[in-house]
Design an enzyme around this catalytic site. Structure first.
Site, PDB file in Angstrom:
ATOM      1  N   GLY A 105     -36.401  -8.874 -24.431  1.00  0.00           N
ATOM      2  CA  GLY A 105     -36.623  -7.845 -24.003  1.00  0.00           C
ATOM      3  C   GLY A 105     -36.219  -6.480 -24.625  1.00  0.00           C
TER       4      GLY A 105
ATOM      5  N   ALA B   4     -34.338  -9.974 -16.434  1.00  0.00           N
ATOM      6  CA  ALA B   4     -34.457  -9.125 -15.332  1.00  0.00           C
ATOM      7  C   ALA B   4     -35.961  -9.228 -14.918  1.00  0.00           C
ATOM      8  CB  ALA B   4     -34.066  -7.701 -15.305  1.00  0.00           C
TER       9      ALA B   4
ATOM     10  N   ASP C  51     -31.031   2.469 -11.036  1.00  0.00           N
ATOM     11  CA  ASP C  51     -31.088   3.590  -9.999  1.00  0.00           C
ATOM     12  C   ASP C  51     -31.736   3.355  -8.839  1.00  0.00           C
ATOM     13  OD1 ASP C  51     -33.233   3.658 -11.818  1.00  0.00           O
ATOM     14  OD2 ASP C  51     -33.639   6.021 -11.407  1.00  0.00           O
TER      15      ASP C  51
ATOM     16  N   TYR D  74     -37.893  -4.285  -5.575  1.00  0.00           N
ATOM     17  CA  TYR D  74     -37.469  -4.315  -6.911  1.00  0.00           C
ATOM     18  C   TYR D  74     -36.006  -3.900  -6.932  1.00  0.00           C
ATOM     19  CZ  TYR D  74     -35.704  -2.927 -11.583  1.00  0.00           C
ATOM     20  OH  TYR D  74     -35.000  -2.689 -12.551  1.00  0.00           O
TER      21      TYR D  74
ATOM     22  N   LYS E  49     -32.360  -5.943  -7.164  1.00  0.00           N
ATOM     23  CA  LYS E  49     -31.153  -5.631  -7.780  1.00  0.00           C
ATOM     24  C   LYS E  49     -29.815  -5.362  -7.123  1.00  0.00           C
ATOM     25  CE  LYS E  49     -31.574  -5.034 -11.829  1.00  0.00           C
ATOM     26  NZ  LYS E  49     -31.455  -5.897 -12.995  1.00  0.00           N
TER      27      LYS E  49
END
Length: 277
Positions: free
Chosen positions: A10, A60, A102, A125, A129
């Site tokens: 990533g 992730a 965020d 999502y 998280k």
């Protein structure tokens, strides 16, 4: 210092690898194929064998729209995968650094989101998280969680890469003018993370570049710096009818991390220009 990095393919991991290599810091990086954080036995086996001092989790599931239909996949990585790492780090007394988003916020606040604001994600999502944060905080005491936003760097899973691809295919682009957050470079994240390690910080922080922008403003600035001549029309979130809802305003403040480290974080426009020129 011995560092273990997950999600090595990533964009964020690549920046960490580059930085640690330049600084001659001992590290080992694993791709998903080499270390799938969903695999509890593999996570414990590798961490107990290598016994790193610090684990940097760059793995992730970040397919925001796909997560609406494949909620279990997002939770498996972003929640249970993080819990696996936390339990393994606890066993070997390692420090865990994890990155959140965020999108744990609903976008209804008038003003910058701080670490004291109550999360309320509006998509799967974001929920996955937030659950990951929840588990990590209850399993470990020795950790750093950095919430970041609109991350870009060397890779294809970011808005700027997609923007250039769209520009090659389309006569003009339509970009949301009513979605606001903070474009944040992988370089900024790595620089501040390493400073936080040096200073011995622990806990939850927002780690973003300074200021804020709409998607439309970000796209216009990127094309200006790159010299790409392409018509960009302002549009609205609702025009795209995407599976996952996005917060219209998810602008986070980096004031706490700046204060605790005694630093200033570059404004997003300045950072974007430095990265591209």
């Amino acid at each position: 210092m011995k560092v273990l990095i997950t999600g090595s393919k990533g964009q964020l991991a690549k920046e960490f690898i580059k930085h640690l290599t330049d600084k001659s810091i001992d590290f080992i990086a694993f791709s998903k194929e080499e270390l799938d954080i969903r695999d509890t036995n593999k996570v414990f086996k590798i961490l107990k064998e290598l016994r790193p001092n610090i684990v940097i989790n760059c793995a992730a599931y970040n397919l925001v729209d796909k997560a609406e239909s494949f909620r279990e996949d997002a939770i498996a990585v972003n929640t249970f995968g993080v819990a696996n790492l936390a339990f393994a780090c606890k066993e070997i007394n390692a420090f865990l650094i994890h990155f959140s988003t965020d999108y744990v916020f609903d976008g209804t606040k008038e003003g910058f989101y701080t670490e004291d604001d109550k999360p309320n994600p509006i998509n799967e999502y974001g929920r996955s998280k937030l659950f990951g944060e929840f588990f990590l905080q209850r399993i470990l005491e020795n950790y750093l969680i950095f919430r970041t936003s609109w991350v870009y760097g060397e890779g294809k899973q970011n808005f700027l890469y997609k923007l250039e691809e769209w520009a090659k295919e389309r006569e003009y682009l339509k970009i949301a003018v009513d979605e606001f957050s903070v474009p944040t470079s992988t370089r900024t994240i790595v620089e501040v993370t390493m400073k936080a390690i040096e200073e011995g910080l622990t806990g939850l922080y927002h780690l973003v570049n300074s200021g804020y922008a709409s998607r439309y403003e970000w796209a216009k600035e990127y094309f200006r710096i790159k010299g790409i001549k392409k018509l960009i029309l302002p549009a609205y979130q609702a025009d795209f009818n995407l599976p996952a809802k996005r917060p219209r305003w998810s602008v986070m403040s980096c004031e706490k991390i700046c204060k605790d480290l005694g630093i200033e974080i570059r404004k997003w426009k300045e950072e974007l220009e430095i990265n591209l020129l």
